[in-house]
Design a protein around this motif. Structure first.
Motif, PDB file in Angstrom:
ATOM      1  N   ASP A   1     136.147 -64.852  -7.443  1.00 31.61           N
ATOM      2  CA  ASP A   1     135.061 -64.029  -6.926  1.00 31.61           C
ATOM      3  C   ASP A   1     135.392 -63.275  -5.647  1.00 31.61           C
ATOM      4  OD1 ASP A   1     133.507 -64.992  -8.986  1.00 31.61           O
ATOM      5  OD2 ASP A   1     132.857 -66.729  -7.830  1.00 31.61           O
ATOM      6  N   GLY A   2     136.643 -63.296  -5.208  1.00 29.46           N
ATOM      7  CA  GLY A   2     137.011 -62.606  -3.978  1.00 29.46           C
ATOM      8  C   GLY A   2     136.858 -61.107  -4.109  1.00 29.46           C
ATOM      9  N   PRO A   3     136.787 -60.383  -2.976  1.00 30.23           N
ATOM     10  CA  PRO A   3     136.611 -58.928  -3.003  1.00 30.23           C
ATOM     11  C   PRO A   3     137.670 -58.210  -3.833  1.00 30.23           C
ATOM     12  CG  PRO A   3     136.338 -59.790  -0.778  1.00 30.23           C
ATOM     13  CD  PRO A   3     136.829 -60.926  -1.614  1.00 30.23           C
ATOM     14  N   GLY A   4     138.869 -58.781  -3.902  1.00 27.47           N
ATOM     15  CA  GLY A   4     139.912 -58.121  -4.681  1.00 27.47           C
ATOM     16  C   GLY A   4     139.729 -58.269  -6.176  1.00 27.47           C
ATOM     17  N   GLU A   5     138.880 -59.224  -6.591  1.00 28.05           N
ATOM     18  CA  GLU A   5     138.690 -59.480  -8.016  1.00 28.05           C
ATOM     19  C   GLU A   5     137.394 -58.886  -8.554  1.00 28.05           C
ATOM     20  OE1 GLU A   5     140.872 -60.916  -9.918  1.00 28.05           O
ATOM     21  OE2 GLU A   5     142.282 -61.375  -8.320  1.00 28.05           O
ATOM     22  N   ARG A   6     136.349 -58.855  -7.736  1.00 29.55           N
ATOM     23  CA  ARG A   6     135.044 -58.430  -8.234  1.00 29.55           C
ATOM     24  C   ARG A   6     134.236 -57.790  -7.116  1.00 29.55           C
ATOM     25  NH1 ARG A   6     131.923 -63.186 -10.796  1.00 29.55           N
ATOM     26  NH2 ARG A   6     133.544 -62.936 -12.366  1.00 29.55           N
ATOM     27  N   ASP A   7     133.414 -56.826  -7.484  1.00 33.20           N
ATOM     28  CA  ASP A   7     132.538 -56.158  -6.531  1.00 33.20           C
ATOM     29  C   ASP A   7     131.634 -57.196  -5.861  1.00 33.20           C
ATOM     30  OD1 ASP A   7     130.743 -54.622  -5.139  1.00 33.20           O
ATOM     31  OD2 ASP A   7     130.114 -53.410  -6.844  1.00 33.20           O
ATOM     32  N   ARG A   8     131.529 -57.170  -4.530  1.00 32.97           N
ATOM     33  CA  ARG A   8     130.711 -58.146  -3.807  1.00 32.97           C
ATOM     34  C   ARG A   8     129.248 -58.069  -4.201  1.00 32.97           C
ATOM     35  NH1 ARG A   8     132.686 -60.804   0.614  1.00 32.97           N
ATOM     36  NH2 ARG A   8     130.574 -61.024   1.400  1.00 32.97           N
ATOM     37  N   THR A   9     128.796 -56.923  -4.712  1.00 31.74           N
ATOM     38  CA  THR A   9     127.395 -56.787  -5.111  1.00 31.74           C
ATOM     39  C   THR A   9     127.152 -57.314  -6.523  1.00 31.74           C
ATOM     40  OG1 THR A   9     127.743 -54.536  -5.936  1.00 31.74           O
ATOM     41  CG2 THR A   9     127.132 -54.785  -3.611  1.00 31.74           C
ATOM     42  N   ALA A  10     128.213 -57.633  -7.255  1.00 28.83           N
ATOM     43  CA  ALA A  10     128.055 -58.120  -8.626  1.00 28.83           C
ATOM     44  C   ALA A  10     127.523 -59.554  -8.619  1.00 28.83           C
ATOM     45  CB  ALA A  10     129.390 -58.069  -9.358  1.00 28.83           C
ATOM     46  N   ARG A  11     126.799 -59.907  -9.663  1.00 32.95           N
ATOM     47  CA  ARG A  11     126.268 -61.268  -9.774  1.00 32.95           C
ATOM     48  C   ARG A  11     127.393 -62.239 -10.093  1.00 32.95           C
ATOM     49  NH1 ARG A  11     123.705 -64.287 -13.882  1.00 32.95           N
ATOM     50  NH2 ARG A  11     123.819 -62.528 -15.335  1.00 32.95           N
ATOM     51  N   ARG A  12     127.475 -63.305  -9.317  1.00 25.36           N
ATOM     52  CA  ARG A  12     128.506 -64.321  -9.485  1.00 25.36           C
ATOM     53  C   ARG A  12     127.934 -65.670  -9.914  1.00 25.36           C
ATOM     54  NH1 ARG A  12     128.789 -62.744  -4.348  1.00 25.36           N
ATOM     55  NH2 ARG A  12     128.686 -64.880  -3.547  1.00 25.36           N
ATOM     56  N   HIS A  13     126.616 -65.776  -9.892  1.00 25.21           N
ATOM     57  CA  HIS A  13     125.941 -67.043 -10.135  1.00 25.21           C
ATOM     58  C   HIS A  13     124.983 -66.929 -11.327  1.00 25.21           C
ATOM     59  CE1 HIS A  13     127.156 -66.991  -5.863  1.00 25.21           C
ATOM     60  NE2 HIS A  13     127.394 -68.278  -6.049  1.00 25.21           N
ATOM     61  N   PRO A  14     124.483 -68.048 -11.822  1.00 30.12           N
ATOM     62  CA  PRO A  14     123.628 -68.021 -13.018  1.00 30.12           C
ATOM     63  C   PRO A  14     122.284 -67.325 -12.809  1.00 30.12           C
ATOM     64  CG  PRO A  14     124.576 -70.200 -12.694  1.00 30.12           C
ATOM     65  CD  PRO A  14     124.853 -69.427 -11.440  1.00 30.12           C
ATOM     66  N   ARG A  15     121.762 -66.844 -13.932  1.00 33.29           N
ATOM     67  CA  ARG A  15     120.392 -66.322 -13.994  1.00 33.29           C
ATOM     68  C   ARG A  15     119.608 -67.248 -14.923  1.00 33.29           C
ATOM     69  NH1 ARG A  15     118.135 -61.128 -13.645  1.00 33.29           N
ATOM     70  NH2 ARG A  15     120.237 -60.214 -13.592  1.00 33.29           N
ATOM     71  N   LEU A  16     118.504 -67.814 -14.415  1.00 33.64           N
ATOM     72  CA  LEU A  16     117.658 -68.697 -15.209  1.00 33.64           C
ATOM     73  C   LEU A  16     116.378 -67.973 -15.581  1.00 33.64           C
ATOM     74  CD1 LEU A  16     117.942 -72.107 -13.274  1.00 33.64           C
ATOM     75  CD2 LEU A  16     119.551 -71.060 -14.866  1.00 33.64           C
TER      76      LEU A  16
END
Length: 208
Positions: free
Chosen positions: A123-138
């Motif tokens: 999930d680091g900035p080099g791998e994914r946009d910081r604004t992208a969802r990284r955690h679950p949605r319930l």
């Protein structure tokens, strides 16, 4: 009557939270007792911290989140997480909710539940946009049992039940039931693998 941008007045939201505690925790008998429930404290602090987080006051938001963790005995909710109405945490110890988690209405979590990411190395900035969802949605009406771990930007559908100790890393459809492998009870006169005597060299059993 609602407040600005359709928000419910503070006193009505507080009363709703107390009613949820009374409805879902049979050990709580009065609203006065419900005021001390970890859910009430955690939600009150999260609402304040989330408001600060949205205004980019990140340090202050973190401070509020840390205070809530201490007061509730271990409910750690990142101020960036979005939580719907009638949220409930039973016991609360060891609950972790990540920054980009999204929780619908009428969701219940038990103790030691984690709504986490798959790790900083993914999930680091080099791998994914910081604004992208990284955690679950319930979704709405989800229940997550004690010790369950949900990782990554997965989606759990409405009214799903995640059983205790489950590890969930993929989407869960609406109304699904997810269960961990239950413990097995050996037949009389047999020994379960977990209680077999340790083995020594050449596979010989050793006894202490």
């Amino acid at each position: 009557m609602t407040g600005p941008k359709g928000r419910r007045p503070l006193h009505r939201r507080a009363a709703e939270t107390l009613d949820v505690v009374l409805a879902r925790d049979p050990s709580v008998r009065t609203r006065g007792e419900a005021l001390l429930h970890p859910t009430v404290i955690a939600l009150a602090c999260h609402r304040a911290g989330h408001r600060l987080h949205r205004r980019c006051h990140y340090r202050s938001a973190r401070l509020v989140s840390t205070v809530a963790k201490v007061l509730t005995g271990g409910i750690e909710i990142h101020p960036g997480a979005r939580i719907g109405r009638r949220f409930f945490v039973d016991h609360g110890s060891g609950v972790v909710i990540g920054e980009t988690a999204v929780i619908g209405d009428d969701v219940s979590l038990f103790h030691q539940v984690t709504l986490g990411s798959t790790g900083w190395w993914h999930d680091g900035p080099g791998e994914r946009d910081r604004t992208a969802r990284r955690h679950p949605r319930l979704g709405n009406g989800v229940t997550v049992g004690a010790g369950a771990t949900l990782l990554g930007p997965i989606t759990v559908g409405d009214n799903a039940l995640i059983g205790a100790m489950s590890l969930v890393t993929s989407d869960v459809p609406d109304k699904s039931r997810v269960r961990a492998v239950p413990a097995s009870i050996p037949s009389p006169g047999t020994t379960s693998p977990a209680h077999e005597p340790p083995t020594g060299p050449a596979g010989k059993k050793t006894h202490r």
